[in-house]
Design an enzyme around this catalytic site. Structure first.
Site, PDB file in Angstrom:
ATOM      1  N   ASP A  70       0.842  -1.281   0.045  1.00 30.05           N
ATOM      2  CA  ASP A  70       0.034  -0.221  -0.095  1.00 30.05           C
ATOM      3  C   ASP A  70       1.001   1.735  -0.629  1.00 30.05           C
ATOM      4  O   ASP A  70       2.381   1.360   0.435  1.00 30.05           O
ATOM      5  CB  ASP A  70      -1.038  -0.062   1.334  1.00 30.05           C
ATOM      6  CG  ASP A  70      -2.193   0.501   1.415  1.00 30.05           C
ATOM      7  OD1 ASP A  70      -2.754   0.363   0.559  1.00 30.05           O
ATOM      8  OD2 ASP A  70      -2.758   1.183   1.808  1.00 30.05           O
TER       9      ASP A  70
ATOM     10  N   PHE B   9       8.261   1.549  -0.965  1.00 31.80           N
ATOM     11  CA  PHE B   9       8.625   2.426   0.613  1.00 31.80           C
ATOM     12  C   PHE B   9       9.800   3.377  -0.151  1.00 31.80           C
ATOM     13  O   PHE B   9      10.064   3.913   1.171  1.00 31.80           O
ATOM     14  CB  PHE B   9      10.012   0.931   0.347  1.00 31.80           C
ATOM     15  CG  PHE B   9       9.390  -0.704   0.905  1.00 31.80           C
ATOM     16  CD1 PHE B   9       9.000  -0.660   2.126  1.00 31.80           C
ATOM     17  CD2 PHE B   9       8.809  -1.288  -0.362  1.00 31.80           C
ATOM     18  CE1 PHE B   9       9.140  -2.354   2.305  1.00 31.80           C
ATOM     19  CE2 PHE B   9       8.324  -2.139   0.515  1.00 31.80           C
ATOM     20  CZ  PHE B   9       8.338  -3.107   1.349  1.00 31.80           C
TER      21      PHE B   9
ATOM     22  N   HIS C 203       8.499  -9.166   7.403  1.00 25.71           N
ATOM     23  CA  HIS C 203       8.558  -7.163   6.990  1.00 25.71           C
ATOM     24  C   HIS C 203       9.502  -6.439   7.651  1.00 25.71           C
ATOM     25  O   HIS C 203       9.915  -6.879   8.518  1.00 25.71           O
ATOM     26  CB  HIS C 203       6.721  -6.799   6.717  1.00 25.71           C
ATOM     27  CG  HIS C 203       6.655  -5.599   6.209  1.00 25.71           C
ATOM     28  ND1 HIS C 203       6.719  -4.322   6.433  1.00 25.71           N
ATOM     29  CD2 HIS C 203       5.999  -5.382   5.170  1.00 25.71           C
ATOM     30  CE1 HIS C 203       6.529  -3.168   5.650  1.00 25.71           C
ATOM     31  NE2 HIS C 203       6.193  -4.206   5.135  1.00 25.71           N
TER      32      HIS C 203
ATOM     33  N   TYR D  80       2.328   5.120   1.567  1.00 26.85           N
ATOM     34  CA  TYR D  80       2.163   5.235   2.893  1.00 26.85           C
ATOM     35  C   TYR D  80       0.872   6.186   2.671  1.00 26.85           C
ATOM     36  O   TYR D  80       0.352   7.400   1.068  1.00 26.85           O
ATOM     37  CB  TYR D  80       3.532   6.584   2.337  1.00 26.85           C
ATOM     38  CG  TYR D  80       4.634   5.999   2.633  1.00 26.85           C
ATOM     39  CD1 TYR D  80       4.964   4.263   3.572  1.00 26.85           C
ATOM     40  CD2 TYR D  80       5.788   6.031   2.104  1.00 26.85           C
ATOM     41  CE1 TYR D  80       5.611   3.307   3.859  1.00 26.85           C
ATOM     42  CE2 TYR D  80       7.373   5.204   2.114  1.00 26.85           C
ATOM     43  CZ  TYR D  80       7.022   4.876   3.282  1.00 26.85           C
ATOM     44  OH  TYR D  80       8.215   3.723   3.140  1.00 26.85           O
TER      45      TYR D  80
END
Length: 222
Positions: free
Chosen positions: A65, A78, A187, A67
């Site tokens: 998803d 990221f 993660h 930010y």
């Protein structure tokens, strides 16, 4: 549907643009952006594709998803824009790079420099409403990005797919393991990384070793 996206990707994904689900997705996204604050900026929704033409890709890093706080999302998984504080997951990514490769932690969290080397930084969902994580999931983006992953798996050879966390790892069945390298771990978010399995996974050195074995230039991860 006329979607503005890098030409080599447009060619591969044209069939998706013509599907009813994509028209519904486009209507949803247009309505959300016109009535709510959403991220990334509209011009950056397809940034991952636009910075990384299909035939140039060497590595795929799958996120979930964008930010959802102001100034962060820039259409690359990221990554945050230059000058924006690094979120904890990105901090842990650079800590692992430092441990793995001895590279210093950079001042900027803008990963465009990776994308320009052939790293596709692909979120499964390409948009989000401000302050509401996962708010644009299950609207059609996942079907679209799955099609991109399938196209890479089928048409390219010897790519590295990096899957961090349960959601990214759920994409592994889309990838042909007989010709691609899949690297999987927990993660990098603190909640997962601090339980073990993130630090010391050596994904960055293992990725570069594979690329060199295939006669490709390694990625400069710093």
């Amino acid at each position: 549907m006329n979607v503005k996206i890098e030409p080599s990707w447009h060619k591969r994904l044209q069939a998706e643009f013509e599907q009813p689900y994509f028209a519904q997705l486009a209507d949803f996204v247009r309505h959300e952006y016109s009535t709510q604050t959403c991220y990334p900026p509209a011009k950056l929704i397809f940034n991952a594709f636009n910075l990384c033409p299909f035939d140039d890709i060497k590595v795929v890093i799958i996120g979930q998803d964008p930010y959802h706080e102001p100034g962060q999302a820039m259409g690359l998984s990221f990554s945050v824009a230059d000058g924006v504080a690094m979120p904890p997951s990105l901090q842990n990514i650079f800590k692992e790079i430092q441990q793995d490769l001895g590279a210093p932690i950079p001042a900027s969290g803008d990963l465009s420099r990776w994308a320009r080397q052939g790293v596709l930084l692909l979120n499964a969902t390409l948009t989000v409403r401000a302050h509401q994580a996962a708010s644009h999931q299950r609207k059609g983006w996942e079907r679209f990005t799955d099609a991109a992953i399938r196209a890479l798996s089928a048409e390219r050879d010897h790519l590295v797919f990096i899957l961090w966390g349960g959601y990214a790892r759920s994409k592994a069945p889309l990838i042909d393991r007989t010709k691609h390298l899949i690297l999987e771990s927990v993660h990098p978010s603190p909640l997962s990384a601090n339980r073990g399995g993130w630090f010391g996974n050596h994904h960055f050195s293992r990725c570069n070793e594979w690329l060199k074995e295939q006669g490709k230039e390694p990625i400069e991860w710093s």
